[in-house]
Design an enzyme around this catalytic site. Structure first.
Site, PDB file in Angstrom:
ATOM      1  N   PRO A  22       0.813  -1.223   0.000  1.00 47.16           N
ATOM      2  CA  PRO A  22       0.000   0.000   0.000  1.00 47.16           C
ATOM      3  C   PRO A  22       0.839   1.263   0.000  1.00 47.16           C
ATOM      4  O   PRO A  22       1.178   1.805   1.040  1.00 47.16           O
ATOM      5  CB  PRO A  22      -0.844  -0.124   1.265  1.00 47.16           C
ATOM      6  CG  PRO A  22      -0.117  -1.069   2.138  1.00 47.16           C
ATOM      7  CD  PRO A  22       0.670  -1.974   1.245  1.00 47.16           C
ATOM      8  N   GLU A  23       1.220   1.714  -1.162  1.00 42.56           N
ATOM      9  CA  GLU A  23       1.862   3.009  -1.315  1.00 42.56           C
ATOM     10  C   GLU A  23       0.804   3.995  -1.807  1.00 42.56           C
ATOM     11  O   GLU A  23      -0.375   3.677  -1.818  1.00 42.56           O
ATOM     12  CB  GLU A  23       3.034   2.909  -2.299  1.00 42.56           C
ATOM     13  CG  GLU A  23       4.132   1.973  -1.805  1.00 42.56           C
ATOM     14  CD  GLU A  23       5.367   1.997  -2.681  1.00 42.56           C
ATOM     15  OE1 GLU A  23       5.427   2.838  -3.601  1.00 42.56           O
ATOM     16  OE2 GLU A  23       6.285   1.195  -2.432  1.00 42.56           O
ATOM     17  N   LYS A  78       0.459   8.203   2.670  1.00 42.75           N
ATOM     18  CA  LYS A  78      -0.036   6.823   2.679  1.00 42.75           C
ATOM     19  C   LYS A  78      -1.116   6.629   3.739  1.00 42.75           C
ATOM     20  O   LYS A  78      -1.370   5.504   4.162  1.00 42.75           O
ATOM     21  CB  LYS A  78       1.121   5.848   2.930  1.00 42.75           C
ATOM     22  CG  LYS A  78       2.215   5.909   1.878  1.00 42.75           C
ATOM     23  CD  LYS A  78       3.426   5.099   2.296  1.00 42.75           C
ATOM     24  CE  LYS A  78       4.624   5.410   1.410  1.00 42.75           C
ATOM     25  NZ  LYS A  78       5.863   4.810   1.929  1.00 42.75           N
ATOM     26  N   ARG A 288      17.068  -1.731   1.824  1.00 38.87           N
ATOM     27  CA  ARG A 288      15.910  -2.003   0.962  1.00 38.87           C
ATOM     28  C   ARG A 288      16.370  -2.466  -0.411  1.00 38.87           C
ATOM     29  O   ARG A 288      17.363  -1.969  -0.949  1.00 38.87           O
ATOM     30  CB  ARG A 288      15.070  -0.725   0.785  1.00 38.87           C
ATOM     31  CG  ARG A 288      14.484  -0.205   2.076  1.00 38.87           C
ATOM     32  CD  ARG A 288      13.390  -1.124   2.560  1.00 38.87           C
ATOM     33  NE  ARG A 288      12.783  -0.647   3.794  1.00 38.87           N
ATOM     34  CZ  ARG A 288      13.014  -1.186   4.987  1.00 38.87           C
ATOM     35  NH1 ARG A 288      13.834  -2.187   5.115  1.00 38.87           N
ATOM     36  NH2 ARG A 288      12.407  -0.723   6.044  1.00 38.87           N
TER      37      ARG A 288
END
Length: 299
Positions: A22-23, A78, A288
């Site tokens: 969910p961005e 977000k 990341r």
DNA sequence: TAACTTGTTTAAAC
DNA sequence: TGTTTAAACAAGTT
């Protein structure tokens, strides 16, 4: 700077089609859905089934807001905001990795953390669920009149990158003095709100900019390319993923392996670059995974 | 089984 | 001092 296996493609162990998070685009879709389901309707019953969801004020809010009508639902970064009328506090949701709002009966969901029952209306769902299998999401109740300040001060959110095309000057202004790599800079919520790890890789691939380039070293032309790539990525992703339920980690985009990943480079290590055919590479930045095409993103 | 996935917060390093 | 990176955390999948 890759590691063993970074060019092995499908042997990498990544599930094909999975990995949506969910961005900004997904939160925008869920906010629109929630608006469609709830605006103008009464919050008949609020059932906070998991108090760990409450990061501040939600326990009290869930009894306080019962009976109120939903005025509007909107997105900031977000976060999704459900705003009741009558001057009541708003409910703020953050989905982290696996959270989502769905129109469904809680009995059909194994991890319903908050259940919102609405005054019945013909043709519209009567129940909305905050579903979150890993239970990492958060919710707050915050005074509606000071939400803008809360997002800025307490959540430390920078300006929105979308909607409305932000120009070259905007990006140079917000990120142009950061010395860390542009890939890392794009994810800084305090500079620009809403872009995450997936968006950062996808935007830089579209812009043809190397993820390793320091943000403070980008040329005006490169900022212009970023400015074009951001709305292109967001618009495309919203269009592709719009629907009543966001498909997250457990989904398989297609049943067959190798079928249409929704992304050009994210989780595509070893596959040919859609633009030039050279293999997509993967490496880590600030813990990341970054995916990129060294050939297309030379600059 | 251990490693990996995420955004955010906090601590440490530069 | 300010900036940047790393570690920790949640919990579920592979």
């Amino acid at each position: 700077m890759g590691w063993a296996g970074s060019t092995e493609g499908r042997a990498s162990g990544y599930a094909e089609g999975g990995g949506r998070m969910p961005e900004l685009p997904e939160v925008e879709i869920m906010s629109r859905n929630l608006a469609r389901w709830t605006v103008g309707r009464r919050l008949q019953q609020l059932d906070l089934r998991d108090e760990a969801l409450d990061s501040g004020g939600v326990v009290a809010w869930s009894s306080q807001a019962e009976g109120a009508t939903v005025r509007r639902v909107w997105r900031r970064g977000k976060y999704t905001v459900l705003e009741p009328d009558g001057g009541l506090p708003s409910l703020v949701l953050h989905f982290r990795m696996t959270g989502k709002v769905v129109a469904a009966e809680p009995s059909t969901r194994s991890s319903a953390r908050l259940v919102i029952r609405l005054s019945p209306v013909q043709g519209r769902p009567n129940c909305v669920v905050f579903d979150d299998s890993r239970r990492l999401g958060n919710a707050w109740a915050q005074p509606t009149h000071s939400l803008d300040r809360w997002f800025e001060v307490s959540r430390k959110l920078g300006p929105e990158p979308w909607p409305g095309v932000q120009d070259t000057a905007f990006w140079a202004q917000q990120l142009g003095r950061i010395r860390s790599p542009i890939k890392v800079a794009l994810m800084r919520q305090d500079r620009v709100a809403g872009l995450g790890n997936i968006a950062a890789s996808e935007i830089l691939w579209r812009a043809g900019v190397s993820p390793t380039l320091r943000a403070c070293a980008l040329s005006a032309e490169q900022w212009a390319a970023v400015a074009r790539a951001v709305p292109a990525f967001i618009d495309d992703t919203i269009e592709r993923e719009s629907g009543d339920e966001i498909a997250y980690v457990n989904s398989r985009g297609g049943s067959a392996r190798g079928v249409s990943s929704p992304f050009f480079v994210y989780r595509c290590a070893g596959r040919p670059c859609p633009r030039c055919g050279e293999p997509i590479a993967r490496f880590k930045q600030s813990g990341r995974s970054t995916f990129w095409c060294a050939s297309c993103q030379a600059g």
